[in-house]
Design a protein around this motif. Structure first.
Motif, PDB file in Angstrom:
ATOM      1  N   LEU A  21       0.821  -1.207   0.000  1.00  0.00           N
ATOM      2  CA  LEU A  21       0.000   0.000   0.000  1.00  0.00           C
ATOM      3  C   LEU A  21       0.857   1.260   0.000  1.00  0.00           C
ATOM      4  O   LEU A  21       0.563   2.225  -0.712  1.00  0.00           O
ATOM      5  CB  LEU A  21      -0.925   0.003   1.221  1.00  0.00           C
ATOM      6  CG  LEU A  21      -2.024  -1.067   1.249  1.00  0.00           C
ATOM      7  CD1 LEU A  21      -2.768  -1.023   2.576  1.00  0.00           C
ATOM      8  CD2 LEU A  21      -2.989  -0.904   0.089  1.00  0.00           C
ATOM      9  N   GLN A  22       1.945   1.256   0.788  1.00  0.00           N
ATOM     10  CA  GLN A  22       2.763   2.457   0.902  1.00  0.00           C
ATOM     11  C   GLN A  22       3.772   2.622  -0.229  1.00  0.00           C
ATOM     12  O   GLN A  22       3.923   3.706  -0.790  1.00  0.00           O
ATOM     13  CB  GLN A  22       3.510   2.454   2.240  1.00  0.00           C
ATOM     14  CG  GLN A  22       2.623   2.627   3.449  1.00  0.00           C
ATOM     15  CD  GLN A  22       3.448   2.726   4.709  1.00  0.00           C
ATOM     16  OE1 GLN A  22       3.910   3.790   5.098  1.00  0.00           O
ATOM     17  NE2 GLN A  22       3.655   1.591   5.357  1.00  0.00           N
ATOM     18  N   SER A  23       4.486   1.543  -0.531  1.00  0.00           N
ATOM     19  CA  SER A  23       5.614   1.667  -1.452  1.00  0.00           C
ATOM     20  C   SER A  23       5.265   1.373  -2.901  1.00  0.00           C
ATOM     21  O   SER A  23       5.994   1.794  -3.803  1.00  0.00           O
ATOM     22  CB  SER A  23       6.754   0.733  -1.001  1.00  0.00           C
ATOM     23  OG  SER A  23       7.221   1.094   0.278  1.00  0.00           O
ATOM     24  N   VAL A  24       4.177   0.627  -3.153  1.00  0.00           N
ATOM     25  CA  VAL A  24       3.771   0.341  -4.531  1.00  0.00           C
ATOM     26  C   VAL A  24       2.658   1.284  -4.969  1.00  0.00           C
ATOM     27  O   VAL A  24       2.744   1.923  -6.025  1.00  0.00           O
ATOM     28  CB  VAL A  24       3.325  -1.127  -4.688  1.00  0.00           C
ATOM     29  CG1 VAL A  24       2.819  -1.391  -6.101  1.00  0.00           C
ATOM     30  CG2 VAL A  24       4.487  -2.062  -4.375  1.00  0.00           C
ATOM     31  N   LEU A  25       1.596   1.402  -4.157  1.00  0.00           N
ATOM     32  CA  LEU A  25       0.503   2.307  -4.501  1.00  0.00           C
ATOM     33  C   LEU A  25       0.757   3.735  -4.049  1.00  0.00           C
ATOM     34  O   LEU A  25      -0.068   4.623  -4.310  1.00  0.00           O
ATOM     35  CB  LEU A  25      -0.806   1.797  -3.889  1.00  0.00           C
ATOM     36  CG  LEU A  25      -1.316   0.436  -4.372  1.00  0.00           C
ATOM     37  CD1 LEU A  25      -2.700   0.151  -3.810  1.00  0.00           C
ATOM     38  CD2 LEU A  25      -1.325   0.350  -5.888  1.00  0.00           C
ATOM     39  N   ASP A  26       1.862   3.962  -3.336  1.00  0.00           N
ATOM     40  CA  ASP A  26       2.279   5.314  -2.910  1.00  0.00           C
ATOM     41  C   ASP A  26       1.244   5.991  -2.016  1.00  0.00           C
ATOM     42  O   ASP A  26       1.054   7.216  -2.075  1.00  0.00           O
ATOM     43  CB  ASP A  26       2.586   6.205  -4.130  1.00  0.00           C
ATOM     44  CG  ASP A  26       3.714   5.666  -4.975  1.00  0.00           C
ATOM     45  OD1 ASP A  26       4.717   5.203  -4.390  1.00  0.00           O
ATOM     46  OD2 ASP A  26       3.619   5.695  -6.218  1.00  0.00           O
ATOM     47  N   MET A  27       0.571   5.209  -1.171  1.00  0.00           N
ATOM     48  CA  MET A  27      -0.355   5.786  -0.202  1.00  0.00           C
ATOM     49  C   MET A  27       0.426   6.270   1.013  1.00  0.00           C
ATOM     50  O   MET A  27       1.438   5.679   1.381  1.00  0.00           O
ATOM     51  CB  MET A  27      -1.388   4.733   0.228  1.00  0.00           C
ATOM     52  CG  MET A  27      -2.269   4.224  -0.905  1.00  0.00           C
ATOM     53  SD  MET A  27      -3.347   2.845  -0.410  1.00  0.00           S
ATOM     54  CE  MET A  27      -4.378   3.651   0.819  1.00  0.00           C
TER      55      MET A  27
END
Length: 511
Positions: free
Chosen positions: A305-311
């Motif tokens: 969620l954080q590092s791939v989708l940049d959330m």
């Protein structure tokens, strides 16, 4: 079997016992405080790892140890501490462990290096190992009526499983407003409340065991678990070597020696006769594989969620709320589900739901996948909630109250060891696939490190980021596929092992 006759007598006695009063229910509320802390601190770092990596610059191996050492010591010491609590007093060891847990949390919050943080997490594991078995076994003593006990265990399990699920959410909210150490510092006021209120509302119980303490069993169990997991993680991170393989085989041999010793010694830490009950054996298998799935995939999807989708960290935390709610709701309602469809069907169905949820991770892509993530993790959360509550109820009902500390520590060991194995095995599997997908590019050991390396490299950096995200998603998919296959096998085995005629140790009661 003898254990079934004994349990039948306990059921009759429990049904006719007096109902719990208001003070007892307030005592249960106090007992849920350490349960929430211990389970939450397994997963609270999932969303904090990027910030910790930036601040302390741990190696890939240190990063996994920061996550794993807490669960490893927790799993390795739960059986020991359950026995100690039976001997010296369950409330006494509960409060003593809470104090250790609080002090270790403060050290972790202000750790200046990865090494200090690992040491603090180890100390937290030591303190946490006293909290879970003592709290669940105290419930067995405090709630003598079957209906009250079933509801109390459902609430306890809801807090335990819900704490693990809500840990990333709490971590995300704290990380949005404060520095990474706040995810540990939040433990301190809760520990203070427990130390002040616990002696007033929670009665003391002890089994009064007079036999010698199995110190050799303690040593063998710890000496087996740690080197085995070290070998698994090291080979996944740095490749195969003869030395690492020997360390792993030595750990496995020591675990076998531990089981052989438990079968021979007159005063064992682990009562192997409990595993002759198919409901008990099936329950602990569900605890192990269920928490393996929850721990491993929560870590990987947190990174996704954080590092791939940049959330950002808060948005990623909010995305985890549907699963956390599903776990909490269905933990409390598990007894009603079991009463409606039967314990066997509830167990098997909950594992199938979890497998469906894990299979849904395969639909997540590099550019989108948020809504599919929320849908399938909620489906998995329903399964987790039902199965974890039933595990606790069956295990506590398998033995007389004076042995509940030792028995409950077995299921909790499987819960915690499952989380550690999920992080170690599934995390390592995903790392292997990630590194294998570099296609000649200079990948670092982790996705986060690779993204930082790519920052500022211009067009070549953009290509590196794109390739690294694809490789990470491939690794996450591989781990999800392996988890789905494992859960499917467990569901099939349970359908046969828990066949009609294998009665549960405790009949679930509607709450």
């Amino acid at each position: 079997m003898a254990i079934d006759h004994q349990s039948s007598g306990q059921r009759v006695e429990a049904v006719s016992a007096p109902r719990a009063d208001r003070r007892t229910w307030l005592g249960l509320a106090v007992l849920t405080l350490p349960v929430m802390l211990v389970s939450m601190d397994v997963s609270v770092l999932y969303l904090a790892i990027p910030a910790i990596t930036s601040a302390l610059d741990p190696s890939a191996s240190e990063q996994l140890w920061i996550l794993d050492i807490y669960g490893f010591l927790l799993a390795g010491l739960l059986i020991t501490m359950g026995n100690v609590g039976d001997r010296i007093g369950r409330r006494k060891i509960l409060l003593g462990g809470a104090l250790v847990f609080g002090v270790a949390s403060m050290i972790a919050a202000f750790a200046p290096s990865a090494g200090v943080l690992i040491a603090a997490r180890a100390l937290m594991g030591l303190g946490g190992a006293t909290l879970l078995p003592s709290s669940l076994s105290l419930i067995a003593n405090m709630f003598v009526h079957a209906r009250d006990r079933g509801l109390a265990i459902g609430i306890w399990t809801s807090v335990f499983a819900g704490g693990s699920a809500v840990g990333p959410v709490v971590g995300g909210v704290l990380m949005h407003h404060f520095w990474w150490g706040s995810v540990f510092l939040i433990n301190v006021p809760v520990v203070i409340v427990l130390l002040l209120v616990g002696p007033r509302l929670v009665p003391e119980f002890r089994a009064g065991a007079s036999g010698p303490f199995d110190a050799l069993g303690v040593g063998l169990s710890m000496a087996g678990i740690l080197p085995l997991m070290y070998a698994i993680k090291t080979m996944a991170s740095h490749g195969f070597s003869a030395g690492t393989l020997l360390i792993g085989l030595a750990g496995l041999a020591l675990l076998v020696a531990f089981l052989m010793h438990q079968g021979r010694t007159p005063h064992p830490l682990l009562d192997l006769s409990l595993f002759k009950n198919p409901m008990f054996s099936g329950s602990v298998a569900v605890a192990l594989t269920g928490m393996m799935a929850l721990g491993g995939m929560s870590y990987l999807t947190g990174v996704y969620l954080q590092s791939v989708l940049d959330m950002d960290v808060l948005a990623a935390a909010i995305a985890g709320l549907p699963m956390a709610c599903a776990v909490a709701i269905f933990s409390v309602g598990a007894a009603k589900v079991a009463a409606a469809v039967g314990t066997r069907n509830a167990f098997v169905g909950s594992v199938v739901l979890t497998a469906v949820g894990m299979a849904g991770v395969l639909t997540l892509g590099v550019d989108d996948g948020l809504w599919m993530y929320m849908l399938f993790t909620t489906i998995a959360g329903i399964g987790f909630g039902v199965q974890f509550s039933l595990v606790s109820e069956v295990v506590v009902g398998s033995v007389p109250p004076e042995r509940s500390g030792a028995a409950s520590s077995i299921s909790e060991t499987c819960f915690e060891l499952g989380t550690a194995l999920g992080l170690g095995l599934l995390g390592s599997l995903a790392t292997l696939v990630f590194r294998g997908g570099s296609d000649g590019r200079e990948f670092s050991d982790t996705l986060g490190d690779t993204l930082r390396t790519a920052d500022g490299l211009g067009a070549s950096g953009d290509a590196l980021v794109a390739a690294a995200k694809v490789a990470f998603v491939d690794g996450m998919h591989t781990a999800a596929l392996a988890t789905t296959a494992l859960l499917t096998v467990v569901a099939v085995v349970l359908a046969f092992v828990m066949r009609p005629g294998s009665r549960p140790a405790v009949e679930p009661v509607a709450s």
